[in-house]
Scaffold this active site. Structure first.
Site, mmCIF file in Angstrom:
data_model
loop_
_atom_site.group_PDB
_atom_site.id
_atom_site.type_symbol
_atom_site.label_atom_id
_atom_site.label_comp_id
_atom_site.label_asym_id
_atom_site.label_seq_id
_atom_site.Cartn_x
_atom_site.Cartn_y
_atom_site.Cartn_z
ATOM 1 N N LYS A 131 0.860 -1.192 0.000
ATOM 2 C CA LYS A 131 0.000 0.000 0.000
ATOM 3 C C LYS A 131 0.894 1.238 0.000
ATOM 4 O O LYS A 131 1.743 1.405 0.867
ATOM 5 C CB LYS A 131 -0.901 -0.018 1.236
ATOM 6 N N ASP B 121 -2.286 10.470 3.452
ATOM 7 C CA ASP B 121 -3.692 10.117 3.656
ATOM 8 C C ASP B 121 -4.347 11.135 4.585
ATOM 9 O O ASP B 121 -4.242 11.043 5.802
ATOM 10 C CB ASP B 121 -3.804 8.709 4.252
ATOM 11 N N LYS C 152 -9.393 13.386 8.519
ATOM 12 C CA LYS C 152 -8.828 13.026 9.820
ATOM 13 C C LYS C 152 -8.702 14.254 10.716
ATOM 14 O O LYS C 152 -8.670 15.386 10.224
ATOM 15 C CB LYS C 152 -7.424 12.425 9.618
ATOM 16 N N ASP D 115 1.744 6.458 5.505
ATOM 17 C CA ASP D 115 0.744 5.519 4.997
ATOM 18 C C ASP D 115 1.219 4.800 3.735
ATOM 19 O O ASP D 115 0.489 3.978 3.181
ATOM 20 C CB ASP D 115 -0.585 6.245 4.736
ATOM 21 N N GLU E 285 -9.516 3.844 2.873
ATOM 22 C CA GLU E 285 -9.169 3.891 1.450
ATOM 23 C C GLU E 285 -8.147 2.843 1.035
ATOM 24 O O GLU E 285 -8.103 2.439 -0.128
ATOM 25 C CB GLU E 285 -8.654 5.292 1.085
ATOM 26 N N ARG F 161 -7.856 -0.322 1.572
ATOM 27 C CA ARG F 161 -8.455 -1.564 1.061
ATOM 28 C C ARG F 161 -9.052 -1.357 -0.326
ATOM 29 O O ARG F 161 -9.124 -2.305 -1.112
ATOM 30 C CB ARG F 161 -9.497 -2.079 2.057
#
Length: 503
Positions: free
Chosen positions: A270, A275, A282, A293, A354, A356
């Site tokens: 990933k 993010d 967030k 991330d 996001e 996944r």
């Protein structure tokens, strides 16, 4: 920094410093006993005076010890002899490296590799010493204008092994340790880079450079948004819609197996280079750490570097799923329904789940390689941090033998993972009234429901998922990427290649 192995007597070492262990309470290790005997009890006399107890972390630097050729002897406290385990051994090595560096010892001969660590051989001890030394000396100062360096940094470390028979395995241990350490450093450097520099294009450039360096059997292909659209990777594309930086998937192919029929092991990372959470934004506090991330992609890159450096007799494919999740007029929304590359539809309930949505399309894409196994690495869920803290990586798998292999490799590498269940009961939490599934399953078992989501896209091959949300970086004073799970995956691939450290 140079590393080598030798087999010799401690009193005959013409070195700036030799390093030996002392156990609690004031008990000399076998090598220290040899030095004490030759120096007519000089060392034991100091211990009797209470100069060193032998507790973990204690050090005593001796100068010009009688009848010893070395300029200095560094005594390192190793704790109680029976309690010296893998973790304590690495802490002793770390303390050694820091002390040598701080005291200006530019070279040293280390006899700590002769200490008994239960269940571990000399190959393991030398390799872990190399990896720990490199880890201890790591710093990220590429973006600093004033770089602070030790006046006389440690430049050469020689590890002593008990007999000449073990020199070959010691040299192999150094070779492996240096390659793994370089992979960890590469992963940490990528993770620590700020998101205004390290975007998906930067990840792609690093992947291309790797292919240039190891052009004999490494090829990199970069798949951009136009090609993703043609492939039907709508879920992956949706996540990057709000960003001005193009989403790019970098596919690094390494061919080391001479057999034409050998199927590859595929590693998927990933690579959310930042993010923000998207529309489901967030909180501001700690958001700077969302540059980490992409540590899954960074780890896969580091492992691919290790594989190419050691020229392992395997076929390995690494996929860096580069993307950025930002709010904006084009950003995807809660309530959207996405059609994934597999044809399954997903209702978006939270744009901050996001990772996944990116991974599901990549996991479908890699079916084309007919893989022997697929392992994805992702900073996927805060729930995994709650479950396992910051010390152990979460592992889920649809294939028991693969899961057991990874757990075994994690224990041997000192990069631990713990298996979480992928029970069918959790699948029910992903039900949606408007699509085949929702992208979140509520708070209970959040790490597991994320794994369940991914499992719906991995039915055609053996698959494992590593959730590194708790282990990929540290916060606070020691803030920075850890390079995990490069060591775990490196050990897994070394095992697959037949290098189990038993030579």
């Amino acid at each position: 920094m140079e590393f080598s192995v030798k087999s010799g007597s401690p009193e005959k070492q013409r070195s700036a410093c030799i390093v030996v262990g002392v156990f609690e309470p004031r008990r000399l290790s076998p090598i220290a006993e040899q030095l004490d005997k030759i120096s007519d009890g000089y060392i034991s006399a100091l211990l009797r005076r209470g100069e060193l107890e032998g507790k973990p972390g204690q050090t005593l630097l001796l100068h010009h010890v009688p009848n010893i050729l070395s300029e200095r002897i560094l005594l390192i406290g190793c704790g109680k002899e029976r309690e010296l385990d893998e973790r304590q051994y690495k802490q002793v090595i770390q303390k050694t490296i820091n002390t040598l560096n701080d005291t200006g010892s530019m070279e040293a001969v280390c006899f700590l590799t002769e200490l008994h660590v239960k269940g571990r051989n000399n190959y393991w001890k030398v390799r872990q010493a190399v990896e720990t030394a490199k880890e201890t000396l790591y710093s990220f100062d590429q973006l600093k204008t004033n770089k602070s360096e030790p006046r006389r940094p440690l430049r050469k470390m020689v590890f002593n092994v008990p007999t000449r028979r073990e020199l070959t395995s010691g040299e192999r241990a150094i070779q492996h340790g240096l390659a793994i350490a370089a992979g960890i450093k590469a992963a940490k450097d990528l993770g620590n880079m700020p998101p205004n520099i390290c975007n998906a294009a930067y990840l792609a450039s690093q992947a291309r450079q790797l292919a240039d360096t190891y052009s004999k059997n490494v090829i990199t292909r970069v798949i951009g948004e136009q090609q993703m659209r043609e492939l039907g990777m709508n879920s992956y594309l949706a996540v990057g819609n709000g960003s001005q930086n193009e989403s790019l998937m970098s596919v690094i192919e390494y061919k080391g197996n001479p057999s034409e029929d050998a199927r590859p092991i595929v590693l998927v990372g990933k690579g959310l280079t930042f993010d923000s959470g998207g529309i489901s934004i967030k909180p501001a506090e700690g958001m700077d750490e969302m540059k980490y991330d992409m540590c899954g992609a960074a780890a896969v890159y580091g492992v691919m570097r290790m594989v190419a450096e050691l020229q392992l007799p395997l076929n390995v494919i690494g996929v860096l799923a580069g993307c950025e999740n930002m709010p904006g007029g084009r950003a995807y929304r809660p309530g959207d329904v996405l059609t994934t590359m597999s044809g399954q539809t997903v209702e978006v309930l939270n744009t901050d789940a996001e990772g996944r949505l990116v991974l599901c399309d990549v996991l479908t894409y890699v079916e084309r390689f007919e893989p022997e196994a697929v392992i994805d690495v992702a900073t996927l869920t805060g729930a995994c941090v709650i479950a396992l803290g910051h010390h152990i990586t979460g592992l889920m798998s649809n294939h028991n033998p693969l899961a057991h292999e990874l757990i075994g490799a994690s224990e041997l590498a000192g990069d631990r993972a713990w298996r979480l269940p992928l029970a069918d009961e959790f699948q029910d939490q992903l039900e949606s009234n408007f699509a085949d599934m929702a992208n979140i399953g509520g708070r209970p078992g959040g790490a597991i429901t994320a794994g369940c989501f991914l499992s719906r896209f991995t039915r055609k091959y053996n698959w494992a998922h590593l959730d590194i949300a708790g282990t990929a970086w540290r916060s606070g004073k020691a803030k920075g990427a850890t390079g995990r799970p490069v060591a775990l995956l490196s050990q897994f691939l070394l095992n697959r290649a037949g290098f189990n450290g038993e030579e």
